[in-house]
Design an enzyme around this catalytic site. Structure first.
Site, PDB file in Angstrom:
ATOM      1  N   ARG A 104     -55.413 -32.485  -8.081  1.00 26.17           N
ATOM      2  CA  ARG A 104     -54.484 -33.352  -7.679  1.00 26.17           C
ATOM      3  C   ARG A 104     -54.582 -33.393  -6.131  1.00 26.17           C
ATOM      4  O   ARG A 104     -55.391 -32.916  -5.570  1.00 26.17           O
ATOM      5  CB  ARG A 104     -53.137 -32.533  -7.864  1.00 26.17           C
ATOM      6  CG  ARG A 104     -52.539 -32.506  -9.286  1.00 26.17           C
ATOM      7  CD  ARG A 104     -51.326 -31.495  -9.357  1.00 26.17           C
ATOM      8  NE  ARG A 104     -51.674 -29.897  -9.415  1.00 26.17           N
ATOM      9  CZ  ARG A 104     -51.110 -29.247  -9.448  1.00 26.17           C
ATOM     10  NH1 ARG A 104     -49.596 -29.498  -9.613  1.00 26.17           N
ATOM     11  NH2 ARG A 104     -51.449 -27.830  -9.501  1.00 26.17           N
ATOM     12  N   LYS A 163     -51.578 -26.915  -3.768  1.00 27.43           N
ATOM     13  CA  LYS A 163     -51.661 -25.453  -4.047  1.00 27.43           C
ATOM     14  C   LYS A 163     -51.763 -24.658  -3.074  1.00 27.43           C
ATOM     15  O   LYS A 163     -52.016 -25.046  -1.810  1.00 27.43           O
ATOM     16  CB  LYS A 163     -52.914 -25.006  -4.890  1.00 27.43           C
ATOM     17  CG  LYS A 163     -52.817 -25.644  -6.438  1.00 27.43           C
ATOM     18  CD  LYS A 163     -51.276 -25.405  -7.061  1.00 27.43           C
ATOM     19  CE  LYS A 163     -51.387 -23.803  -7.450  1.00 27.43           C
ATOM     20  NZ  LYS A 163     -49.962 -23.461  -8.128  1.00 27.43           N
ATOM     21  N   TYR A 191     -46.909 -25.572  -2.528  1.00 26.40           N
ATOM     22  CA  TYR A 191     -46.697 -24.432  -3.394  1.00 26.40           C
ATOM     23  C   TYR A 191     -47.142 -23.552  -2.647  1.00 26.40           C
ATOM     24  O   TYR A 191     -48.394 -23.129  -2.359  1.00 26.40           O
ATOM     25  CB  TYR A 191     -47.194 -24.777  -4.796  1.00 26.40           C
ATOM     26  CG  TYR A 191     -46.415 -25.849  -5.577  1.00 26.40           C
ATOM     27  CD1 TYR A 191     -45.141 -25.812  -5.923  1.00 26.40           C
ATOM     28  CD2 TYR A 191     -46.958 -27.164  -5.961  1.00 26.40           C
ATOM     29  CE1 TYR A 191     -44.542 -26.934  -6.655  1.00 26.40           C
ATOM     30  CE2 TYR A 191     -46.073 -28.257  -6.628  1.00 26.40           C
ATOM     31  CZ  TYR A 191     -45.009 -27.729  -6.824  1.00 26.40           C
ATOM     32  OH  TYR A 191     -44.501 -29.029  -7.769  1.00 26.40           O
ATOM     33  N   HIS A 202     -45.543 -19.949  -3.938  1.00 25.06           N
ATOM     34  CA  HIS A 202     -45.593 -18.717  -4.997  1.00 25.06           C
ATOM     35  C   HIS A 202     -45.792 -17.064  -4.382  1.00 25.06           C
ATOM     36  O   HIS A 202     -46.413 -16.660  -5.038  1.00 25.06           O
ATOM     37  CB  HIS A 202     -46.508 -19.073  -6.208  1.00 25.06           C
ATOM     38  CG  HIS A 202     -46.339 -20.265  -6.872  1.00 25.06           C
ATOM     39  ND1 HIS A 202     -45.085 -20.417  -7.637  1.00 25.06           N
ATOM     40  CD2 HIS A 202     -46.841 -21.479  -6.820  1.00 25.06           C
ATOM     41  CE1 HIS A 202     -45.022 -21.827  -8.328  1.00 25.06           C
ATOM     42  NE2 HIS A 202     -46.113 -22.397  -7.755  1.00 25.06           N
ATOM     43  N   GLU A 257     -41.615 -24.860  -4.348  1.00 26.95           N
ATOM     44  CA  GLU A 257     -40.898 -24.396  -5.480  1.00 26.95           C
ATOM     45  C   GLU A 257     -39.511 -23.654  -5.289  1.00 26.95           C
ATOM     46  O   GLU A 257     -38.586 -23.358  -6.138  1.00 26.95           O
ATOM     47  CB  GLU A 257     -41.917 -23.356  -6.147  1.00 26.95           C
ATOM     48  CG  GLU A 257     -42.048 -22.119  -5.558  1.00 26.95           C
ATOM     49  CD  GLU A 257     -43.106 -21.953  -4.510  1.00 26.95           C
ATOM     50  OE1 GLU A 257     -43.667 -23.064  -4.074  1.00 26.95           O
ATOM     51  OE2 GLU A 257     -43.320 -20.927  -3.905  1.00 26.95           O
ATOM     52  N   ASP A 269     -47.683 -18.199 -12.352  1.00 27.32           N
ATOM     53  CA  ASP A 269     -47.605 -18.512 -11.065  1.00 27.32           C
ATOM     54  C   ASP A 269     -46.565 -17.624 -10.258  1.00 27.32           C
ATOM     55  O   ASP A 269     -46.622 -17.460  -8.978  1.00 27.32           O
ATOM     56  CB  ASP A 269     -47.678 -19.880 -10.717  1.00 27.32           C
ATOM     57  CG  ASP A 269     -46.042 -20.550 -11.273  1.00 27.32           C
ATOM     58  OD1 ASP A 269     -45.458 -19.809 -11.716  1.00 27.32           O
ATOM     59  OD2 ASP A 269     -45.717 -21.929 -11.205  1.00 27.32           O
TER      60      ASP A 269
HETATM   61  N1  LIG Z   1     -48.712 -22.568 -14.416  1.00 34.49           N
HETATM   62  C1  LIG Z   1     -48.348 -23.700 -13.887  1.00 34.49           C
HETATM   63  O1  LIG Z   1     -49.200 -24.393 -13.712  1.00 34.49           O
HETATM   64  C2  LIG Z   1     -47.135 -24.021 -13.604  1.00 34.49           C
HETATM   65  C3  LIG Z   1     -46.718 -25.382 -13.471  1.00 34.49           C
HETATM   66  C4  LIG Z   1     -45.409 -25.637 -13.342  1.00 34.49           C
HETATM   67  C5  LIG Z   1     -44.337 -24.905 -13.372  1.00 34.49           C
HETATM   68  N2  LIG Z   1     -44.764 -23.387 -13.848  1.00 34.49           N
HETATM   69  C6  LIG Z   1     -44.068 -22.562 -13.699  1.00 34.49           C
HETATM   70  O2  LIG Z   1     -43.021 -22.539 -14.784  1.00 34.49           O
HETATM   71  C7  LIG Z   1     -41.698 -21.625 -14.802  1.00 34.49           C
HETATM   72  C8  LIG Z   1     -40.611 -22.491 -15.034  1.00 34.49           C
HETATM   73  O3  LIG Z   1     -40.547 -23.540 -14.030  1.00 34.49           O
HETATM   74  P1  LIG Z   1     -39.181 -24.513 -14.562  1.00 34.49           P
HETATM   75  O4  LIG Z   1     -39.176 -25.466 -13.411  1.00 34.49           O
HETATM   76  O5  LIG Z   1     -38.967 -24.494 -15.664  1.00 34.49           O
HETATM   77  O6  LIG Z   1     -37.907 -23.367 -13.909  1.00 34.49           O
HETATM   78  P2  LIG Z   1     -36.282 -23.686 -14.316  1.00 34.49           P
HETATM   79  O7  LIG Z   1     -35.563 -22.894 -13.360  1.00 34.49           O
HETATM   80  O8  LIG Z   1     -36.004 -25.011 -14.816  1.00 34.49           O
HETATM   81  O9  LIG Z   1     -36.234 -22.878 -15.538  1.00 34.49           O
HETATM   82  C9  LIG Z   1     -36.588 -21.527 -15.990  1.00 34.49           C
HETATM   83  C10 LIG Z   1     -35.727 -20.701 -16.931  1.00 34.49           C
HETATM   84  O10 LIG Z   1     -35.779 -19.568 -17.391  1.00 34.49           O
HETATM   85  C11 LIG Z   1     -34.487 -19.064 -17.681  1.00 34.49           C
HETATM   86  N3  LIG Z   1     -34.668 -17.507 -17.505  1.00 34.49           N
HETATM   87  C12 LIG Z   1     -34.322 -16.899 -16.448  1.00 34.49           C
HETATM   88  N4  LIG Z   1     -34.173 -15.547 -16.763  1.00 34.49           N
HETATM   89  C13 LIG Z   1     -34.536 -15.489 -18.055  1.00 34.49           C
HETATM   90  C14 LIG Z   1     -34.443 -14.252 -19.082  1.00 34.49           C
HETATM   91  N5  LIG Z   1     -34.126 -13.114 -18.733  1.00 34.49           N
HETATM   92  N6  LIG Z   1     -34.505 -14.962 -20.142  1.00 34.49           N
HETATM   93  C15 LIG Z   1     -34.745 -15.968 -20.694  1.00 34.49           C
HETATM   94  N7  LIG Z   1     -34.854 -17.247 -19.951  1.00 34.49           N
HETATM   95  C16 LIG Z   1     -34.477 -16.833 -18.688  1.00 34.49           C
HETATM   96  C17 LIG Z   1     -33.386 -19.708 -16.977  1.00 34.49           C
HETATM   97  O11 LIG Z   1     -32.025 -19.576 -17.274  1.00 34.49           O
HETATM   98  C18 LIG Z   1     -33.932 -21.088 -16.807  1.00 34.49           C
HETATM   99  O12 LIG Z   1     -33.443 -21.900 -17.970  1.00 34.49           O
HETATM  100  C19 LIG Z   1     -41.885 -21.279 -13.106  1.00 34.49           C
HETATM  101  O13 LIG Z   1     -42.486 -19.848 -12.954  1.00 34.49           O
HETATM  102  C20 LIG Z   1     -42.751 -22.374 -12.505  1.00 34.49           C
HETATM  103  O14 LIG Z   1     -43.362 -21.895 -11.364  1.00 34.49           O
HETATM  104  C21 LIG Z   1     -45.899 -23.126 -13.733  1.00 34.49           C
END
Ligand SMILES: NC(=O)c1ccc[n+]([C@@H]2O[C@H](COP(=O)([O-])OP(=O)(O)OC[C@H]3O[C@@H](n4cnc5c(N)ncnc54)[C@H](O)[C@@H]3O)[C@@H](O)[C@H]2O)c1
Length: 351
Positions: free
Chosen positions: A17, A76, A95, A97, A119, A266
């Site tokens: 990216r 990143k 980002y 993290h 983030e 992350d």
């Molecule tokens: N690996 C990657 O490349 C990558 C890329 C983008 C996002 N992400 C990650 O994905 C994750 C989710 O991001 P998002 O934008 O969807 O966040 P978001 O805030 O939209 O959604 C997170 C959800 O988790 C829920 N949650 C919190 N505690 C909980 C629990 N105890 N039990 C069940 N659900 C619970 C919240 O209520 C919310 O609905 C983040 O860690 C983000 O950094 C990773």
């Protein structure tokens, strides 16, 4: 006062990216900034140096020159070899993290960098600079989950006549979880969505995004995971280390060859057995279950991901460059004056 903005090429494994597409660079130039784009920075996303030059950017040969700008914007978190570019008057927008990267947090503090994290920026109850990448990562989770099931248990998400569809469990029905659920439903899997927020469950239920919903608890997660072919971890508490929701005993109860995609890796991962992996080496097996825990999932769809990210960050970047204390950016500020200033991030780091 921000005069120059630097756009270095990404260096994380498999990361193709770029933070700004040429149209976003144009906005910065129009706002009166000199934009230093490292040669080749946009190549992975299909943007050539000439495209950036055409909108008024200056192409620089080295990463060092791009990092010499007053404000550096990138995708990143800076990789260890990039920490040498940290300095007292540097403003960083990326980002970060930090809850999962204590050594990076320390390096930023020690160097006196003023670091804003995409983030943690909150606006109208959402995370507008995380959402576009969560959307891409969520859609990708369904694709890679289906792919590795072929390598593992041999289960096809949609099943076949006389054979029931696969069971997919999505833990955390936010932006990423919802898109993962939609992707899996699109392939005709049976999808259970789990969240702690009942409004999220109701919305997913009403919109037909999942076939079943469960209120989050250790018991509910344990039962659902034991029966799952594919588990997607997508729970987030903004800025904090991800809560460990899928425990090792849950993973042990899964059928051999089942798959876990932990997107929350992350932020440290919401699956107890998850550890970060890379695009070069994306999976490993624990208790016979394939784990895919890549920390930069959207990097494999660089064109779509870069355009989506750039569109989200460009207006914020222009405001940040005009005024580092713009209240709109206050929740993004993670490190300033040698301290972690975001309360949840500081808490997660024990500071
Ligand atoms: N690996 C990657 O490349 C990558 C890329 C983008 C996002 N992400 C990650 O994905 C994750 C989710 O991001 P998002 O934008 O969807 O966040 P978001 O805030 O939209 O959604 C997170 C959800 O988790 C829920 N949650 C919190 N505690 C909980 C629990 N105890 N039990 C069940 N659900 C619970 C919240 O209520 C919310 O609905 C983040 O860690 C983000 O950094 C990773």
């Amino acid at each position: 006062m921000i005069r120059t903005i630097g756009l270095p090429a990404e260096t994380k494994d498999g990361e193709r990216r770029v933070a700004l597409e040429p149209s976003a660079v144009k906005s910065c130039v129009q706002a009166g900034h000199d934009v230093l784009v490292q040669a080749g920075a946009g190549r992975g996303a299909g943007f050539g140096d000439a495209d950036y030059e055409a909108v008024g950017a200056k192409i620089v040969a080295s990463a060092q020159e791009a990092w010499s700008a007053d404000l550096v914007v990138k995708v990143k978190e800076p990789q260890r070899h990039e920490w040498a570019y940290f300095r007292r008057d540097l403003v960083l927008f990326a980002y970060l993290h930090l809850a999962a990267e204590p050594e990076l947090a320390r390096a930023l503090m020690d160097a006196g960098v003023r670091a804003y994290a995409f983030e943690t920026l909150e606006e109208r109850g959402g995370l507008p600079l995380l959402a576009p990448m969560s959307e891409v990562a969520g859609r990708t989770a369904a694709i890679v989950g289906a792919h590795y099931l072929a390598q593992g248990s041999g289960v096809l998400l949609g099943g076949s006549a006389g054979v029931p569809p696969a069971r997919v469990v999505v833990v955390g029905l936010g932006v990423a979880g919802t898109m993962a659920a939609r992707g899996a439903r699109g392939m005709d899997a049976e999808v259970t969505g789990i969240d702690i927020d009942l409004h999220r469950l109701m919305e997913a239920h009403e919109r037909g995004i999942v076939t079943a919903t469960l209120a989050s608890s250790e018991h509910a997660i344990g039962e659902a995971v034991a029966d799952a072919d594919l588990v997607v971890g997508a729970a987030l508490v903004t800025g904090a280390k991800a809560p460990k929701l899928v425990l090792e005993e849950h993973v042990r109860s899964m059928r051999p060859g089942s798959v876990i995609v932990d997107l929350a890796i992350d932020q440290g991962g919401c699956v107890e057995t998850a550890r970060p992996t890379s695009h070069s080496n994306p999976i490993y097996e624990t208790h016979g279950v394939i784990h895919y825990c890549v920390t930069n999932v959207p990097g494999q769809y660089p064109r779509t991901a870069s355009r989506a990210l750039s569109a989200a960050i460009a207006p914020k970047l222009v405001r940040l460059a005009a005024n580092l204390d713009d209240p709109l950016l206050a929740t993004a500020l993670n490190v300033a004056d040698g301290r972690v200033v975001h309360p949840t991030v500081a808490d997660a780091l024990g500071l």
